[in-house]
Design a protein around this motif. Structure first.
Motif, PDB file in Angstrom:
ATOM      1  N   GLN A  51      31.707  20.458  32.958  1.00  0.00           N
ATOM      2  CA  GLN A  51      32.035  18.967  33.983  1.00  0.00           C
ATOM      3  C   GLN A  51      33.408  18.812  33.708  1.00  0.00           C
ATOM      4  OE1 GLN A  51      29.525  19.194  36.099  1.00  0.00           O
ATOM      5  NE2 GLN A  51      28.746  20.685  35.405  1.00  0.00           N
ATOM      6  N   GLY A  52      34.133  18.726  32.865  1.00  0.00           N
ATOM      7  CA  GLY A  52      35.663  18.659  32.828  1.00  0.00           C
ATOM      8  C   GLY A  52      36.720  18.815  33.590  1.00  0.00           C
ATOM      9  N   THR A  53      37.227  18.601  33.996  1.00  0.00           N
ATOM     10  CA  THR A  53      38.592  18.537  34.702  1.00  0.00           C
ATOM     11  C   THR A  53      40.091  18.812  34.106  1.00  0.00           C
ATOM     12  OG1 THR A  53      37.525  17.616  36.572  1.00  0.00           O
ATOM     13  CG2 THR A  53      39.588  17.598  36.943  1.00  0.00           C
ATOM     14  N   CYS A  54      40.118  19.900  34.699  1.00  0.00           N
ATOM     15  CA  CYS A  54      42.277  20.773  33.728  1.00  0.00           C
ATOM     16  C   CYS A  54      42.948  19.661  34.396  1.00  0.00           C
ATOM     17  CB  CYS A  54      41.980  21.918  34.217  1.00  0.00           C
ATOM     18  SG  CYS A  54      40.903  22.614  32.901  1.00  0.00           S
ATOM     19  N   ALA A  55      44.099  19.196  34.095  1.00  0.00           N
ATOM     20  CA  ALA A  55      44.962  18.958  34.389  1.00  0.00           C
ATOM     21  C   ALA A  55      45.747  19.209  35.939  1.00  0.00           C
ATOM     22  CB  ALA A  55      46.004  18.154  33.244  1.00  0.00           C
ATOM     23  N   GLU A  56      45.471  20.788  36.012  1.00  0.00           N
ATOM     24  CA  GLU A  56      46.367  21.109  36.800  1.00  0.00           C
ATOM     25  C   GLU A  56      45.415  20.559  38.093  1.00  0.00           C
ATOM     26  OE1 GLU A  56      47.036  23.462  33.890  1.00  0.00           O
ATOM     27  OE2 GLU A  56      45.418  22.556  33.985  1.00  0.00           O
ATOM     28  N   ALA A  57      44.204  20.888  37.882  1.00  0.00           N
ATOM     29  CA  ALA A  57      43.698  20.447  38.960  1.00  0.00           C
ATOM     30  C   ALA A  57      43.086  19.239  39.627  1.00  0.00           C
ATOM     31  CB  ALA A  57      41.469  20.125  38.803  1.00  0.00           C
ATOM     32  N   GLY A  58      43.588  18.476  38.621  1.00  0.00           N
ATOM     33  CA  GLY A  58      43.877  16.931  38.928  1.00  0.00           C
ATOM     34  C   GLY A  58      45.118  16.893  39.922  1.00  0.00           C
ATOM     35  N   ALA A  59      46.452  16.914  39.046  1.00  0.00           N
ATOM     36  CA  ALA A  59      47.257  17.212  40.105  1.00  0.00           C
ATOM     37  C   ALA A  59      47.610  17.546  41.232  1.00  0.00           C
ATOM     38  CB  ALA A  59      48.384  17.841  39.546  1.00  0.00           C
ATOM     39  N   ILE A  60      46.263  19.084  41.109  1.00  0.00           N
ATOM     40  CA  ILE A  60      46.303  19.176  42.768  1.00  0.00           C
ATOM     41  C   ILE A  60      45.317  18.941  43.402  1.00  0.00           C
ATOM     42  CG2 ILE A  60      45.002  21.415  44.167  1.00  0.00           C
ATOM     43  CD1 ILE A  60      46.245  23.164  41.417  1.00  0.00           C
ATOM     44  N   ALA A  61      44.046  18.122  43.304  1.00  0.00           N
ATOM     45  CA  ALA A  61      43.636  17.313  43.983  1.00  0.00           C
ATOM     46  C   ALA A  61      44.422  15.697  44.318  1.00  0.00           C
ATOM     47  CB  ALA A  61      42.338  16.721  43.241  1.00  0.00           C
ATOM     48  N   ALA A  62      45.229  15.842  43.673  1.00  0.00           N
ATOM     49  CA  ALA A  62      46.348  14.292  44.309  1.00  0.00           C
ATOM     50  C   ALA A  62      47.078  14.438  44.931  1.00  0.00           C
ATOM     51  CB  ALA A  62      47.207  13.700  42.594  1.00  0.00           C
ATOM     52  N   MET A  63      47.345  15.671  45.117  1.00  0.00           N
ATOM     53  CA  MET A  63      48.483  16.930  45.820  1.00  0.00           C
ATOM     54  C   MET A  63      47.864  16.479  47.354  1.00  0.00           C
ATOM     55  SD  MET A  63      50.537  20.482  46.142  1.00  0.00           S
ATOM     56  CE  MET A  63      48.987  21.468  46.403  1.00  0.00           C
ATOM     57  N   VAL A  64      46.889  17.434  47.442  1.00  0.00           N
ATOM     58  CA  VAL A  64      45.752  17.663  48.721  1.00  0.00           C
ATOM     59  C   VAL A  64      45.317  16.176  49.504  1.00  0.00           C
ATOM     60  CG1 VAL A  64      43.739  18.913  49.591  1.00  0.00           C
ATOM     61  CG2 VAL A  64      45.021  19.612  48.094  1.00  0.00           C
ATOM     62  N   ALA A  65      45.127  15.211  48.462  1.00  0.00           N
ATOM     63  CA  ALA A  65      44.487  13.930  48.870  1.00  0.00           C
ATOM     64  C   ALA A  65      45.809  13.162  49.634  1.00  0.00           C
ATOM     65  CB  ALA A  65      43.941  13.032  47.720  1.00  0.00           C
ATOM     66  N   ALA A  66      47.067  13.395  49.167  1.00  0.00           N
ATOM     67  CA  ALA A  66      47.839  12.872  50.427  1.00  0.00           C
ATOM     68  C   ALA A  66      48.536  13.400  51.527  1.00  0.00           C
ATOM     69  CB  ALA A  66      48.944  12.947  48.611  1.00  0.00           C
ATOM     70  N   GLY A  67      47.701  15.086  51.288  1.00  0.00           N
ATOM     71  CA  GLY A  67      47.504  15.578  52.676  1.00  0.00           C
ATOM     72  C   GLY A  67      49.117  16.727  52.825  1.00  0.00           C
ATOM     73  N   GLU A  68      49.297  16.910  51.274  1.00  0.00           N
ATOM     74  CA  GLU A  68      49.915  17.882  51.246  1.00  0.00           C
ATOM     75  C   GLU A  68      49.495  19.013  50.602  1.00  0.00           C
ATOM     76  OE1 GLU A  68      53.779  17.683  49.995  1.00  0.00           O
ATOM     77  OE2 GLU A  68      53.870  15.421  49.521  1.00  0.00           O
ATOM     78  N   THR A  69      49.938  20.292  50.979  1.00  0.00           N
ATOM     79  CA  THR A  69      49.194  21.901  50.581  1.00  0.00           C
ATOM     80  C   THR A  69      49.977  22.417  49.607  1.00  0.00           C
ATOM     81  OG1 THR A  69      48.663  22.382  52.664  1.00  0.00           O
ATOM     82  CG2 THR A  69      46.951  21.345  51.668  1.00  0.00           C
TER      83      THR A  69
END
Length: 132
Positions: A51-69
């Protein structure tokens, strides 16, 4: 200031925020989106390991949440004797938002760096073209 020095600084800073009470292995990631904006992520563990989250996944989630892909560059840093590559799952996650030519720097806290690309990390990546 080198081209990736801002990414290194961002990755080192966010690495310190990692929640790693079990492994004690902190990872920080900074990704530069196509817009030039830098997004950061750190690993977040959970007592139920899957159930943990990798750092890469966190950075990608922040990017997508900001509207970028679209990812233009990636920087990964950890405290290890040699640069640590992304896990297989994160390689696929990065490939979802970045072409094979996108540069990736794998680094240690001590300053060792290894330059690679998304394509070198994940040759033969699965993509939407297979779902047609």
């Amino acid at each position: 200031m080198s081209e990736t020095s801002d990414l290194r600084e961002a990755a080192l800073a966010v690495r310190e925020m990692a929640y790693v009470p079990y492994s004690r292995f902190k990872v920080g990631v900074a990704i530069r989106a196509a817009s030039g904006t830098v997004y950061r992520g750190c690993n977040v563990e959970n007592v139920a390991y899957p159930q943990g989250t990798c750092a890469e996944a966190g950075a990608i989630a922040a990017m997508v949440a900001a509207g970028e892909t679209s990812i233009a560059e990636v920087y990964v840093v950890a405290a290890s004797d040699r640069p640590v590559p992304c896990c297989g799952g994160c390689r696929q996650k990065l490939a979802e938002f970045a072409g094979g030519e996108v540069p990736v720097t794998l680094a240690t806290v001590a300053g060792a760096e290894e330059a690679t690309t998304i394509g070198a990390l994940l040759p033969g990546a699965f993509d939407a073209g297979y779902m047609a």
